[in-house]
Design a protein around this motif. Structure first.
Motif, PDB file in Angstrom:
ATOM      1  N   ALA A 180       0.838  -1.164  -0.111  1.00 56.50           N
ATOM      2  CA  ALA A 180       0.125  -0.043   0.006  1.00 56.50           C
ATOM      3  C   ALA A 180       0.904   1.433  -0.039  1.00 56.50           C
ATOM      4  N   ASP A 181       1.980   1.177   0.689  1.00 50.53           N
ATOM      5  CA  ASP A 181       2.886   2.299   0.689  1.00 50.53           C
ATOM      6  C   ASP A 181       3.564   2.663  -0.868  1.00 50.53           C
ATOM      7  N   GLU A 182       3.864   1.632  -1.393  1.00 48.23           N
ATOM      8  CA  GLU A 182       4.477   1.573  -2.941  1.00 48.23           C
ATOM      9  C   GLU A 182       3.342   2.041  -3.614  1.00 48.23           C
ATOM     10  N   ILE A 183       2.276   1.633  -3.744  1.00 50.03           N
ATOM     11  CA  ILE A 183       1.170   2.180  -4.638  1.00 50.03           C
ATOM     12  C   ILE A 183       0.745   3.753  -4.050  1.00 50.03           C
ATOM     13  N   SER A 184       0.783   3.959  -2.854  1.00 55.26           N
ATOM     14  CA  SER A 184       0.570   5.296  -2.497  1.00 55.26           C
ATOM     15  C   SER A 184       1.693   6.366  -3.002  1.00 55.26           C
ATOM     16  N   LYS A 185       2.880   5.777  -3.002  1.00 54.13           N
ATOM     17  CA  LYS A 185       3.900   6.789  -3.533  1.00 54.13           C
ATOM     18  C   LYS A 185       3.903   7.084  -5.021  1.00 54.13           C
ATOM     19  N   ASP A 186       3.427   5.945  -5.864  1.00 56.26           N
ATOM     20  CA  ASP A 186       3.303   6.160  -7.313  1.00 56.26           C
ATOM     21  C   ASP A 186       2.068   7.028  -7.702  1.00 56.26           C
ATOM     22  N   LEU A 187       1.187   6.827  -6.833  1.00 58.94           N
ATOM     23  CA  LEU A 187       0.123   7.726  -6.983  1.00 58.94           C
ATOM     24  C   LEU A 187       0.266   9.138  -6.748  1.00 58.94           C
ATOM     25  N   ARG A 188       1.147   9.343  -5.712  1.00 56.76           N
ATOM     26  CA  ARG A 188       1.402  10.777  -5.136  1.00 56.76           C
ATOM     27  C   ARG A 188       2.259  11.377  -6.430  1.00 56.76           C
ATOM     28  N   ASN A 228       1.490  14.725  -8.642  1.00 55.53           N
ATOM     29  CA  ASN A 228       2.406  15.988  -8.650  1.00 55.53           C
ATOM     30  C   ASN A 228       2.545  16.215 -10.185  1.00 55.53           C
ATOM     31  N   LYS A 229       2.673  15.478 -10.937  1.00 59.21           N
ATOM     32  CA  LYS A 229       2.923  15.508 -12.439  1.00 59.21           C
ATOM     33  C   LYS A 229       1.589  16.238 -13.057  1.00 59.21           C
ATOM     34  N   VAL A 230       0.541  15.788 -12.769  1.00 64.73           N
ATOM     35  CA  VAL A 230      -0.720  16.125 -13.049  1.00 64.73           C
ATOM     36  C   VAL A 230      -0.910  17.643 -12.864  1.00 64.73           C
ATOM     37  N   LEU A 231      -0.628  17.926 -11.422  1.00 68.28           N
ATOM     38  CA  LEU A 231      -0.787  19.373 -11.080  1.00 68.28           C
ATOM     39  C   LEU A 231       0.216  19.987 -11.521  1.00 68.28           C
ATOM     40  N   ARG A 272      -4.830  16.642 -18.245  1.00 72.77           N
ATOM     41  CA  ARG A 272      -6.062  16.627 -18.453  1.00 72.77           C
ATOM     42  C   ARG A 272      -6.572  15.254 -18.780  1.00 72.77           C
ATOM     43  N   TRP A 273      -7.370  14.928 -18.025  1.00 73.54           N
ATOM     44  CA  TRP A 273      -7.918  13.294 -18.027  1.00 73.54           C
ATOM     45  C   TRP A 273      -8.766  13.168 -19.299  1.00 73.54           C
ATOM     46  N   MET A 274      -9.220  14.433 -19.802  1.00 74.69           N
ATOM     47  CA  MET A 274     -10.037  14.282 -21.088  1.00 74.69           C
ATOM     48  C   MET A 274      -9.004  13.770 -22.161  1.00 74.69           C
ATOM     49  N   ASP A 275      -7.697  14.036 -22.107  1.00 78.51           N
ATOM     50  CA  ASP A 275      -6.760  13.589 -23.257  1.00 78.51           C
ATOM     51  C   ASP A 275      -6.578  12.170 -22.880  1.00 78.51           C
ATOM     52  N   VAL A 276      -6.649  11.672 -21.571  1.00 78.16           N
ATOM     53  CA  VAL A 276      -6.473  10.215 -21.452  1.00 78.16           C
ATOM     54  C   VAL A 276      -7.544   9.400 -22.102  1.00 78.16           C
ATOM     55  N   GLU A 323      -1.044   4.234 -30.851  1.00 80.27           N
ATOM     56  CA  GLU A 323       0.184   3.639 -30.248  1.00 80.27           C
ATOM     57  C   GLU A 323       1.224   4.591 -30.839  1.00 80.27           C
ATOM     58  N   PRO A 324       2.354   4.428 -29.924  1.00 79.27           N
ATOM     59  CA  PRO A 324       2.215   4.162 -28.697  1.00 79.27           C
ATOM     60  C   PRO A 324       1.272   4.969 -27.454  1.00 79.27           C
ATOM     61  N   LEU A 325       0.723   4.538 -26.492  1.00 85.54           N
ATOM     62  CA  LEU A 325      -0.077   5.405 -25.637  1.00 85.54           C
ATOM     63  C   LEU A 325       0.865   6.140 -24.879  1.00 85.54           C
ATOM     64  N   ASP A 326       1.648   7.167 -25.492  1.00 86.78           N
ATOM     65  CA  ASP A 326       2.580   7.901 -24.702  1.00 86.78           C
ATOM     66  C   ASP A 326       1.867   9.024 -23.878  1.00 86.78           C
ATOM     67  N   ASN A 327       1.195   8.758 -22.953  1.00 83.73           N
ATOM     68  CA  ASN A 327       0.331   9.730 -21.936  1.00 83.73           C
ATOM     69  C   ASN A 327       0.890   9.412 -20.413  1.00 83.73           C
ATOM     70  N   THR A 328       1.265  10.641 -19.809  1.00 87.54           N
ATOM     71  CA  THR A 328       1.918  10.545 -18.454  1.00 87.54           C
ATOM     72  C   THR A 328       1.014   9.773 -17.488  1.00 87.54           C
ATOM     73  N   ILE A 329      -0.191   9.871 -17.528  1.00 85.54           N
ATOM     74  CA  ILE A 329      -1.289   9.298 -16.743  1.00 85.54           C
ATOM     75  C   ILE A 329      -1.355   7.858 -17.265  1.00 85.54           C
ATOM     76  N   ILE A 330      -1.439   7.449 -18.252  1.00 85.44           N
ATOM     77  CA  ILE A 330      -1.694   6.174 -18.772  1.00 85.44           C
ATOM     78  C   ILE A 330      -0.429   5.471 -18.456  1.00 85.44           C
ATOM     79  N   ASP A 331       0.664   6.112 -18.670  1.00 84.74           N
ATOM     80  CA  ASP A 331       2.039   5.294 -18.225  1.00 84.74           C
ATOM     81  C   ASP A 331       2.163   5.163 -16.831  1.00 84.74           C
TER      82      ASP A 331
END
Length: 450
Positions: free
Chosen positions: A144-152, A156-159, A164-168, A177-185
């Motif tokens: 849970a700590d690992e997942i939490s750090k990855d999501l945080r 930070n990158k999103v902010l 935008r999530w609409m781009d996702v 292809e390829p799905l070179d989106n920061t959120i998707i990655d």
């Protein structure tokens, strides 16, 4: 003439042009408002997900810090883990990830939720967490700590980059292809890590909660399309040449045959599904318009019971009743002496104008009907009755086999009675005395059972 016509038409064209411009502007504004609302909802769900996974890590840590002898505090911590995990699952479902491989993380959270729930609802004084379960709890805390750090990190990158999530959603929908989106990655990275968690040992009971039905669970030999056609023709009492058979999901776990036939002017016709293994009927539908109601619920129940008996669904008793659009939907369970087996269920649809059977749902019966060697209950009926609310007035009792919230088959004493102006069925575990399930009995259900 042309000058006079232009004098008349010019103002009309100007008004039309202005109107089109205003309409286009309003449409553009409305579209932008919808996009902004969707974007805000996605952003809220994502940031809430990050917050709740962080909370989950903290709550797991708090629970592990508690002395295991303090059962009430331990139970409270596990309940909080279960609650927070459900919130995280809900937030994942609100994100546009349906086309993105994120199933391992969703499965991990679902298993964690059920692990915490199962541990919280049992009597920890009699059955404390064993060493393997404590090891699992520690592993969940670490991951849970690992997942939490990855999501945080993603947060930070999103902010920082105003992503935008609409781009996702657009990238997923267009399958670029390829799905070179920061959120998707970021989500793909998280899911890959979760799939590699080998130190989390889920118990067999947890895994049973997510067991899907497949044809391997059934007995008997594989059947051919011709054999299915003959079975369906016998069931419907019609010539096999009037039937069409289509094979579904060849090579998959849910391999079946679909049978169809025309039925006069009825556009829906007749539809049926058979299992490839054993050639058992899963469901049947011959829906039609039922213009009026001539039968009462008892005659509809009797027609359904006769139909089941004639098609080898033996010793069935009605347990629930619904009625709409002049159709009766009656659920039956198998009964052996005083034992009602709610696992062996079938639902029959009866046309209330003439008693014709126009539907059958037998999937539960097909997958759950088997010989069971049930042990004698540890509690007597009188001992089990002592668990009931003193104000509960018992009108009927029986033995019942049900599947509880943990998807376990449990033998119970079923008590039907009244309290607070309502009629209820209360199922008391015949071995432990636990209240496994409470069901409100509607007037229609009560009538069809008498």
């Amino acid at each position: 003439m042309y000058r006079r016509l232009s004098i008349v038409m010019f103002p009309i064209l100007v008004v039309a042009l202005i109107g089109a411009g205003v309409w286009g502007y309003l449409e553009h504004q409305e579209k932008n408002a919808i996009l902004i609302k969707a974007e805000n909802q996605y952003q809220r769900a994502f940031h809430d997900l990050s917050f709740h996974v962080d909370r989950l890590h903290n709550e797991l840590g708090n629970t592990l810090a508690i002395n295991t002898a303090s059962q009430d505090s331990y139970k409270k911590g596990l309940v909080n883990v279960w609650r927070i995990t459900n919130q995280a699952q809900s937030e994942i479902s609100q994100l546009p990830l349906s086309l993105l491989p994120f199933n391992k993380t969703g499965e991990f959270l679902a298993n964690m939720s059920n692990f915490a729930y199962r541990a919280a609802v049992r009597d920890l004084n009699k059955q404390p967490l064993n060493q393997e379960e404590m090891a699992t709890l520690n592993a969940l805390y670490t991951h849970a700590d690992e997942i939490s750090k990855d999501l945080r990190g993603m947060q930070n990158k999103v902010l920082a980059n105003n992503l935008r999530w609409m781009d996702v959603e657009m990238a997923l929908a267009t399958e670029k292809e390829p799905l070179d989106n920061t959120i998707i990655d970021g989500f793909q990275t998280v899911d890959k890590k979760v799939s590699e968690y080998s130190d989390v040992k889920w118990s067999p009971s947890i895994m049973n909660l997510f067991q899907t039905r497949d044809m391997k669970m059934l007995s008997g030999n594989d059947v051919t399309a011709d054999e299915v056609k003959q079975k369906a023709a016998t069931f419907l009492n019609i010539d096999p040449s009037a039937l069409q058979v289509v094979e579904n999901g060849a090579g998959s776990e849910y391999h079946s045959f679909s049978v169809s036939a025309n039925r006069g002017n009825n556009p829906g016709g007749i539809q049926m599904d058979y299992s490839t293994k054993g050639g058992q009927l899963l469901w049947f539908s011959a829906d039609r318009e039922v213009p009026e109601k001539k039968l009462d619920f008892r005659r509809a129940r009797d027609a359904a019971a006769e139909f089941l008996d004639s098609h080898d669904f033996k010793n069935m008793t009605a347990v629930a009743y619904d009625e709409y659009s002049n159709n009766a939907n009656i659920t039956f369970a198998s009964r052996d002496n005083n034992m009602i087996n709610y696992l062996d269920k079938v639902a029959v649809k009866v046309a209330m104008d003439n008693g014709e059977i126009i539907g059958l749902q037998a999937t539960d019966y097909v997958f759950d009907h088997k010989e069971r060697q049930l042990k004698a209950p540890k509690l007597t009926q009188e001992e089990a009755r002592k668990v009931l609310n003193p104000n509960f007035k018992v009108d009927g009792e029986a033995m019942a086999l049900i599947r509880n919230d943990m998807k376990e088959e449990v033998q119970c004493y079923q008590y039907t009675g009244k309290i607070n102006g309502g009629i209820y069925k209360i199922f008391i575990n015949a071995d432990t005395g636990a209240e496994e399930k409470i069901e409100h009995v509607r007037k229609e259900d009560q009538q069809v059972q008498t």
